[in-house]
Design a protein around this motif. Structure first.
Motif, PDB file in Angstrom:
ATOM      1  N   GLU A  54     -35.391  21.031 -12.334  1.00 10.77           N
ATOM      2  CA  GLU A  54     -35.501  20.184 -11.147  1.00 10.77           C
ATOM      3  C   GLU A  54     -36.963  19.863 -10.828  1.00 10.77           C
ATOM      4  N   GLN A  55     -37.833  20.867 -10.954  1.00 12.42           N
ATOM      5  CA  GLN A  55     -39.252  20.634 -10.709  1.00 12.42           C
ATOM      6  C   GLN A  55     -39.831  19.666 -11.739  1.00 12.42           C
TER       7      GLN A  55
ATOM      8  N   GLN B 154     -38.243  17.312 -13.367  1.00 10.57           N
ATOM      9  CA  GLN B 154     -37.732  15.975 -13.075  1.00 10.57           C
ATOM     10  C   GLN B 154     -38.450  15.365 -11.867  1.00 10.57           C
ATOM     11  N   LEU B 155     -38.753  16.202 -10.883  1.00  8.94           N
ATOM     12  CA  LEU B 155     -39.456  15.714  -9.702  1.00  8.94           C
ATOM     13  C   LEU B 155     -40.854  15.229 -10.064  1.00  8.94           C
TER      14      LEU B 155
ATOM     15  N   GLN C 184     -40.694  11.943 -11.760  1.00  6.22           N
ATOM     16  CA  GLN C 184     -40.440  10.878 -10.809  1.00  6.22           C
ATOM     17  C   GLN C 184     -41.725  10.452 -10.110  1.00  6.22           C
TER      18      GLN C 184
ATOM     19  N   LEU D  30     -45.338  18.124  -0.821  1.00 11.37           N
ATOM     20  CA  LEU D  30     -44.235  18.135  -1.769  1.00 11.37           C
ATOM     21  C   LEU D  30     -44.271  19.356  -2.680  1.00 11.37           C
TER      22      LEU D  30
ATOM     23  N   GLU E 163     -41.502  22.376  -2.628  1.00 12.66           N
ATOM     24  CA  GLU E 163     -40.671  22.586  -3.815  1.00 12.66           C
ATOM     25  C   GLU E 163     -41.112  23.794  -4.626  1.00 12.66           C
TER      26      GLU E 163
END
Length: 422
Positions: A39-40, A42-43, A46, A80, A84
């Motif tokens: 998830e990290q 992918q973030l 992005q 952010l 996260e």
């Protein structure tokens, strides 16, 4: 205090004012971020699509990325990564000052040590496109039976794109070949420097490397994107430029490594003319990528390996870059890349990660390595060189020799494996 004194001394030596040394990228930060979860990762990817300039990006967990954060982005970015729980480290709190020092030193070196275009180039500084062309032209004069230089096209701003063909002088027709290029992305200065070292080894150090030329010719295009490369040397605001220089409305240039007509403008490329990964209005919209395309097709009947040098990140990448799927011959590609990585690690201790572009680094459709493989080269590899310091694209001049020597170790090993296999 010491840095201020050094800046003042350099500014006096090269005729710059202190004010000229203190503009552009002022207050820009460089952070190193390391994802620990998918998830990290992918973030962070992005963020790269949302306008953050990742000067090093990888998708493997535990592998760090580096990102430039502008003053306007700072608050959101820090909030952010904290929220996260992404590990982050500040590497550079004033990118502008670092660039100013680098450009001032470059100008001083060129003033104190002008290049005549004759004889060998040292690994003690970065060279202009003109100096590089003068060097290969001189090699063709000094080694007329083994070296041939040809103008293969022109950039948008009408700079000559020249290849140097290196042989052992036996004039045999139809020999297999290795095609190498550098300087796709303008700001990656260490790439043309590494290409120059390859040329030096194959020409000036021929006796030590004659085995690489017995049954193979090497064709090398030192700087694919000379307009962008020269632009990055004009001032602080231009230093981090990546693309070509053809105008598109209010913006300039396309990413030449997203401009090839193989899955063009798919994932990993942008349709926005102002984006660093702009794919261009059409495939092969850039005269520079047309030159590389035409070379690939003209050489593919003899071409066994296509090698393109980028920076930075210590990667040896092979197709595909447009998808996570692997080509049918991926094991052959993996063997060659692994050979290069192991040679470098055994000789220097530097670790290179190898694998397919999408699975190891990130998806990037329309790239030259995918196109080279599609065009018929048995092996197509992107080599992301080592980086040093907080910028990475341009190791300090005191470390150029270290990095290009390290790079050659891997390239030589891969070439030997190619000769053995094909």
């Amino acid at each position: 205090m010491l840095r201020a004194v050094v800046l003042l001394l350099i500014s006096v030596a090269v005729g710059l004012t202190v004010g000229e040394l203190d503009h552009g990228y002022k207050g820009y930060h460089i952070y190193e971020v390391t994802p620990k979860t998918l998830e990290q990762s992918q973030l962070l990817h992005q963020l790269s699509l949302d306008g953050y300039d990742f000067i090093k990006e990888g998708r493997l967990l535990g592998h760090s990325s580096r990102v430039i954060v502008s003053p306007a982005q700072f608050e959101r970015f820090v909030k952010l990564v904290k929220s996260e729980q992404i590990a982050y480290t500040l590497l550079n709190e004033n990118l502008g000052a670092s660039i100013d020092e680098e450009l001032a030193l470059l100008k001083l070196q060129r003033r104190m040590n002008p290049i005549t275009g004759k004889g060998r180039l040292s690994t003690e500084r970065y060279y202009t496109h003109e100096e590089i062309l003068n060097y290969i032209d001189d090699l063709a004069v000094r080694y007329p039976s083994r070296v041939f230089v040809k103008t293969v096209g022109w950039s948008y701003e009408r700079r000559a794109l020249k290849t140097i063909t290196i042989t052992n002088g036996d004039q045999r027709k139809g020999k297999k070949l290795i095609f190498v290029d550098g300087g796709f992305h303008a700001r990656e200065w260490i790439s043309p420097a590494a290409v120059l070292y390859i040329i030096d080894q194959l020409v000036e150090q021929f006796e030590q490397n004659a085995d690489l030329l017995k049954d193979y010719d090497w064709i090398i295009l030192p700087v694919v994107n000379p307009d962008g490369y020269e632009h990055t040397q004009t001032g602080t605001l231009a230093r981090m430029w990546r693309k070509t220089r053809q105008p598109y409305g209010a913006c300039y240039g396309a990413d030449p490594n997203r401009n090839f007509d193989f899955h063009w403008n798919e994932e990993g490329a942008s349709s926005s003319a102002c984006a660093d990964t702009y794919a261009g209005p059409t495939a092969f919209s850039e005269p520079e990528t047309i030159v590389v395309r035409d070379l690939m097709h003209s050489l593919s009947d003899r071409g066994v390996m296509y090698l393109t040098l980028h920076s930075y990140g210590n990667y040896l990448l092979y197709p595909w870059g447009w998808t996570s799927d692997l080509p049918d011959t991926w094991e052959d590609l993996d063997e060659v890349a692994r050979t290069g990585a192991e040679a470098i690690e055994n000789a220097t201790g530097t670790v290179y990660t190898y694998g397919s572009s999408t699975n190891v680094l990130y998806i990037a459709a329309g790239a030259s390595d995918d196109y080279g493989f599609y065009a018929g080269f048995n092996v197509s590899i992107t080599m992301e060189l080592s980086g040093a310091g907080s910028i990475g694209f341009n190791p300090p001049v005191t470390r150029i020799d270290e990095f290009v020597t390290e790079t050659w170790i891997g390239i030589r090993a891969m070439a030997e494996k190619i000769i053995e296999k094909y």
